[in-house]
Design an enzyme around this catalytic site. Structure first.
Site, PDB file in Angstrom:
ATOM      1  N   ASN A  37       0.806  -1.218   0.000  1.00  0.00           N
ATOM      2  CA  ASN A  37       0.000   0.000   0.000  1.00  0.00           C
ATOM      3  C   ASN A  37       0.845   1.277   0.000  1.00  0.00           C
ATOM      4  OD1 ASN A  37      -2.325   1.510   0.124  1.00  0.00           O
ATOM      5  ND2 ASN A  37      -2.884   0.916   2.223  1.00  0.00           N
ATOM      6  N   HIS A 122     -15.126  -5.147   9.749  1.00  0.00           N
ATOM      7  CA  HIS A 122     -14.822  -3.821  10.294  1.00  0.00           C
ATOM      8  C   HIS A 122     -16.098  -3.008  10.476  1.00  0.00           C
ATOM      9  CE1 HIS A 122     -10.425  -3.285   8.711  1.00  0.00           C
ATOM     10  NE2 HIS A 122     -10.622  -4.461   9.253  1.00  0.00           N
ATOM     11  N   ARG A 147     -14.575  -5.817  14.407  1.00  0.00           N
ATOM     12  CA  ARG A 147     -13.667  -4.776  14.890  1.00  0.00           C
ATOM     13  C   ARG A 147     -14.460  -3.481  15.041  1.00  0.00           C
ATOM     14  NH1 ARG A 147      -8.520  -2.158  11.610  1.00  0.00           N
ATOM     15  NH2 ARG A 147     -10.042  -0.563  11.078  1.00  0.00           N
ATOM     16  N   TYR A 159      -8.173   7.761  11.760  1.00  0.00           N
ATOM     17  CA  TYR A 159      -7.946   6.735  10.740  1.00  0.00           C
ATOM     18  C   TYR A 159      -8.838   5.518  11.010  1.00  0.00           C
ATOM     19  CZ  TYR A 159      -5.695   3.263   7.829  1.00  0.00           C
ATOM     20  OH  TYR A 159      -5.463   2.297   6.884  1.00  0.00           O
ATOM     21  N   ASP A 211      -8.406  -1.829  16.985  1.00  0.00           N
ATOM     22  CA  ASP A 211      -7.077  -1.561  16.412  1.00  0.00           C
ATOM     23  C   ASP A 211      -6.571  -0.215  16.913  1.00  0.00           C
ATOM     24  OD1 ASP A 211      -4.817  -1.393  14.834  1.00  0.00           O
ATOM     25  OD2 ASP A 211      -5.840  -1.925  12.965  1.00  0.00           O
ATOM     26  N   HIS A 213      -3.494   0.971  15.940  1.00  0.00           N
ATOM     27  CA  HIS A 213      -2.660   1.516  14.863  1.00  0.00           C
ATOM     28  C   HIS A 213      -1.321   2.065  15.359  1.00  0.00           C
ATOM     29  CE1 HIS A 213      -5.729   0.826  11.894  1.00  0.00           C
ATOM     30  NE2 HIS A 213      -6.607   1.550  12.537  1.00  0.00           N
ATOM     31  N   GLU A 237      -5.091  -4.441  18.995  1.00  0.00           N
ATOM     32  CA  GLU A 237      -4.141  -4.676  17.898  1.00  0.00           C
ATOM     33  C   GLU A 237      -3.148  -3.524  17.809  1.00  0.00           C
ATOM     34  OE1 GLU A 237      -6.227  -5.267  14.217  1.00  0.00           O
ATOM     35  OE2 GLU A 237      -4.570  -4.413  13.063  1.00  0.00           O
ATOM     36  N   GLU A 263       1.022  -6.843  11.361  1.00  0.00           N
ATOM     37  CA  GLU A 263       0.669  -6.593   9.956  1.00  0.00           C
ATOM     38  C   GLU A 263       1.789  -5.893   9.196  1.00  0.00           C
ATOM     39  OE1 GLU A 263      -2.955  -4.235  10.825  1.00  0.00           O
ATOM     40  OE2 GLU A 263      -2.002  -2.649   9.672  1.00  0.00           O
ATOM     41  N   ARG A 284      -0.111 -11.362  13.472  1.00  0.00           N
ATOM     42  CA  ARG A 284      -0.931 -10.884  12.350  1.00  0.00           C
ATOM     43  C   ARG A 284      -0.173 -10.783  11.024  1.00  0.00           C
ATOM     44  NH1 ARG A 284      -5.268  -8.520  11.895  1.00  0.00           N
ATOM     45  NH2 ARG A 284      -4.547  -6.556  11.004  1.00  0.00           N
ATOM     46  N   HIS A 313      -3.548 -10.301   8.908  1.00  0.00           N
ATOM     47  CA  HIS A 313      -3.999  -9.067   8.273  1.00  0.00           C
ATOM     48  C   HIS A 313      -4.795  -9.408   7.012  1.00  0.00           C
ATOM     49  CE1 HIS A 313      -2.457  -5.037   6.355  1.00  0.00           C
ATOM     50  NE2 HIS A 313      -3.607  -4.849   6.963  1.00  0.00           N
ATOM     51  N   ASP A 317      -6.316  -3.640   1.066  1.00  0.00           N
ATOM     52  CA  ASP A 317      -5.119  -3.424   0.238  1.00  0.00           C
ATOM     53  C   ASP A 317      -4.329  -4.721   0.027  1.00  0.00           C
ATOM     54  OD1 ASP A 317      -4.755  -2.332   3.130  1.00  0.00           O
ATOM     55  OD2 ASP A 317      -2.729  -2.890   2.548  1.00  0.00           O
ATOM     56  N   GLU A 340      -8.729 -11.563   9.477  1.00  0.00           N
ATOM     57  CA  GLU A 340      -9.379 -10.282   9.149  1.00  0.00           C
ATOM     58  C   GLU A 340     -10.018 -10.364   7.766  1.00  0.00           C
ATOM     59  OE1 GLU A 340      -6.671  -6.972   8.937  1.00  0.00           O
ATOM     60  OE2 GLU A 340      -8.286  -5.497   8.982  1.00  0.00           O
ATOM     61  N   TRP A 403       2.529   5.882  13.564  1.00  0.00           N
ATOM     62  CA  TRP A 403       1.374   5.547  12.744  1.00  0.00           C
ATOM     63  C   TRP A 403       0.304   4.938  13.585  1.00  0.00           C
ATOM     64  CZ3 TRP A 403      -2.438   3.684  10.073  1.00  0.00           C
ATOM     65  CH2 TRP A 403      -2.674   4.304   8.829  1.00  0.00           C
TER      66      TRP A 403
HETATM   67  O1  KDG Z   1      -1.994  -0.761   4.362  1.00  0.00           O
HETATM   68  C1  KDG Z   1      -2.273  -0.563   5.697  1.00  0.00           C
HETATM   69  C2  KDG Z   1      -3.686  -0.984   6.036  1.00  0.00           C
HETATM   70  O2  KDG Z   1      -3.960  -2.276   5.561  1.00  0.00           O
HETATM   71  C3  KDG Z   1      -3.885  -0.957   7.511  1.00  0.00           C
HETATM   72  O3  KDG Z   1      -3.755   0.348   7.962  1.00  0.00           O
HETATM   73  C4  KDG Z   1      -5.233  -1.487   7.906  1.00  0.00           C
HETATM   74  O4  KDG Z   1      -4.614  -1.525  10.195  1.00  0.00           O
HETATM   75  C5  KDG Z   1      -5.206  -2.049   9.272  1.00  0.00           C
HETATM   76  C6  KDG Z   1      -5.907  -3.299   9.512  1.00  0.00           C
HETATM   77  O5  KDG Z   1      -5.831  -3.790  10.636  1.00  0.00           O
HETATM   78  O6  KDG Z   1      -6.520  -3.816   8.588  1.00  0.00           O
HETATM   79 MG    MG Z   2      -4.342  -2.953  11.805  1.00  0.00          MG
END
Ligand code: KDG
Ligand code: MG
Length: 403
Positions: A37, A122, A147, A159, A211, A213, A237, A263, A284, A313, A317, A340, A403
């Site tokens: 991605n 999600h 989620r 996000y 999540d 992140h 997560e 991930e 993951r 994951h 993407d 997921e 992130w």
């Molecule tokens: O490319 C990054 C995304 O797939 C990610 O940010 C999504 O955190 C994510 C998830 O758990 O699917």
């Molecule tokens: Mg994630």
């Protein structure tokens, strides 16, 4: 079975995907997903400039040898670009092997160890009411695990929130990443309220995941886990930036909330300490970013020794090719945890014809020989590359945040 052609197709049917196509002398074709991605063209170039020429003339049956050749032979090891490229080759070769044998790949991996693969969807909302509506929509679809993410009050953008119910969150087309804002105190105050809201509305008969992140420090993550324990989340997560593996000791000292990570990992070395010190509960790593079926199985085997389960994951993407490949692995390993399932946005279905199914919260890869995804190159040509980037995250004072 000599390889006669290997080519890379970059297309954007709903979002960007990089697909590797390998052809053999006897007419069997295999596909692999090389999507990274926001860095799609780097992997496409790594493959088409450096690896595809070396595939021509190789024996497509020798999957492990190809893996070792491209991993050890390059001198430069690991990293997302390298490992995504190797993963694409690996999955395409497993696809070819399955087609040659007339069997779905999960049969070659030892056969079905379960009837189906529990997946989580999600649910998100800009308000708690919107989150409830989306959560209910997922329950109505049959999901047993969901989620939950909601916009943090006081922050401009959060996000992982779909713009409209039932849509996927994805970055907008742009040559410059969007910028999001972050403030940890607001988030740590809000997360338990969100989880309490979900449990009050929907009870404890559904698994709820969340999540983070990678945005917290270890002690903040410990506090988050402790504050969520009473709501029994399935996992939290990516609580912290996970390249600091020993940081998870601190999280473990403060909470029994299960932790899932991986991930962004590309190899077994990225999670060796996390697994062997039992610092996480779910790993993951994915087929497409951690070296393909061959390497992912190695990671999951190590995890099994230490009571860590899989939780791959599966965001949008990761193309339908690697999603299908994940389902084959999930079906066959002893320590499967959860998978997921974000799904793919139209018109991806015009380009990738899949044979996997969803029934009552469980998925099955189907019994078509190989991976079970047919890639339509003519259809892909109708959807040219469209530059998009994941957002960059800044704190309220303007500094770039994790992130
Ligand atoms: O490319 C990054 C995304 O797939 C990610 O940010 C999504 O955190 C994510 C998830 O758990 O699917
Ligand atoms: Mg994630």
């Amino acid at each position: 079975m000599k390889i006669t052609d290997a080519r890379v197709v970059v297309s954007s049917p709903g979002r960007n995907y990089v697909t590797l196509v390998i052809e053999t002398e006897d007419g069997i074709t295999g596909v692999g997903d090389a999507t990274l991605n926001g860095r799609e063209l780097a992997v496409a170039s790594y493959l088409s400039e450096h690896l595809c020429p070396l595939l021509i003339g190789r024996d497509a049956r020798r999957i492990e040898d190809a893996w070792q050749y491209f991993y050890k032979g390059a001198y430069w090891r690991r990293g997302p670009v390298t490992m995504t490229a190797i993963a694409a080759i690996d999955v395409a070769l497993w696809d070819i092997k399955g087609k040659a044998a007339g069997m779905p790949v999960y049969e070659l991996l030892g056969g079905a160890a379960r009837e189906g693969v529990m997946v989580y969807g999600h649910a998100s909302g800009t308000t708690l009411e919107d989150l409830s509506a989306d959560f209910q929509r997922h329950l109505d679809l049959g999901y047993k695990a969901i989620r939950a993410q909601a916009a943090v009050p006081g922050l401009d953008k959060t996000y992982g929130i779909a713009p409209v119910d039932g849509k996927l969150y994805e970055p907008a087309s742009s040559n410059v990443p969007q910028e999001d804002t972050w403030e940890t105190t607001a988030y740590l105050d809000f997360a338990p309220k969100m989880m309490a809201h979900v449990r009050e509305q929907f009870g404890y008969g559904v698994h709820v995941l969340h999540d983070v992140h990678h945005r917290l420090t270890p002690i903040e993550a410990g506090r988050l886990g402790a504050s969520l324990e009473q709501y029994r989340p399935f996992w939290i997560e990516d609580p912290t930036p996970a390249e600091d593996q020993s940081a998870f000791r601190l999280i473990r000292q403060h909470t029994t909330t299960p932790v899932a990570v991986g991930e962004v990992f590309n190899s077994i070395w990225d999670c060796q300490q996390l697994i062997t010190e039992r610092l996480i509960d779910y790993i993951r790593t994915s087929v497409s970013h951690a070296g393909g079926i061959t390497h992912l199985r190695r990671i999951f085997s190590l995890a099994d020794l230490y009571g860590v389960r899989s939780g791959s994951h599966g965001a949008g993407d990761l193309s339908p090719v690697s999603f299908a490949a994940a389902l084959h692995v999930d079906m066959s390993i002893p320590n499967f945890g959860i998978q997921e399932h974000m799904g793919h946005r139209d018109p991806a279905g015009e380009v990738f014809k899949t044979s996997y199914t969803f029934t009552d919260g469980y998925m099955h890869p189907g019994d078509a020989p190989g991976i079970g995804v047919e890639f339509d190159e003519d259809a892909a040509a109708r959807f040219p590359f469209d530059a998009k980037y994941l957002p960059v995250n800044r704190r309220l004072d303007g500094s770039v945040h994790d992130w």
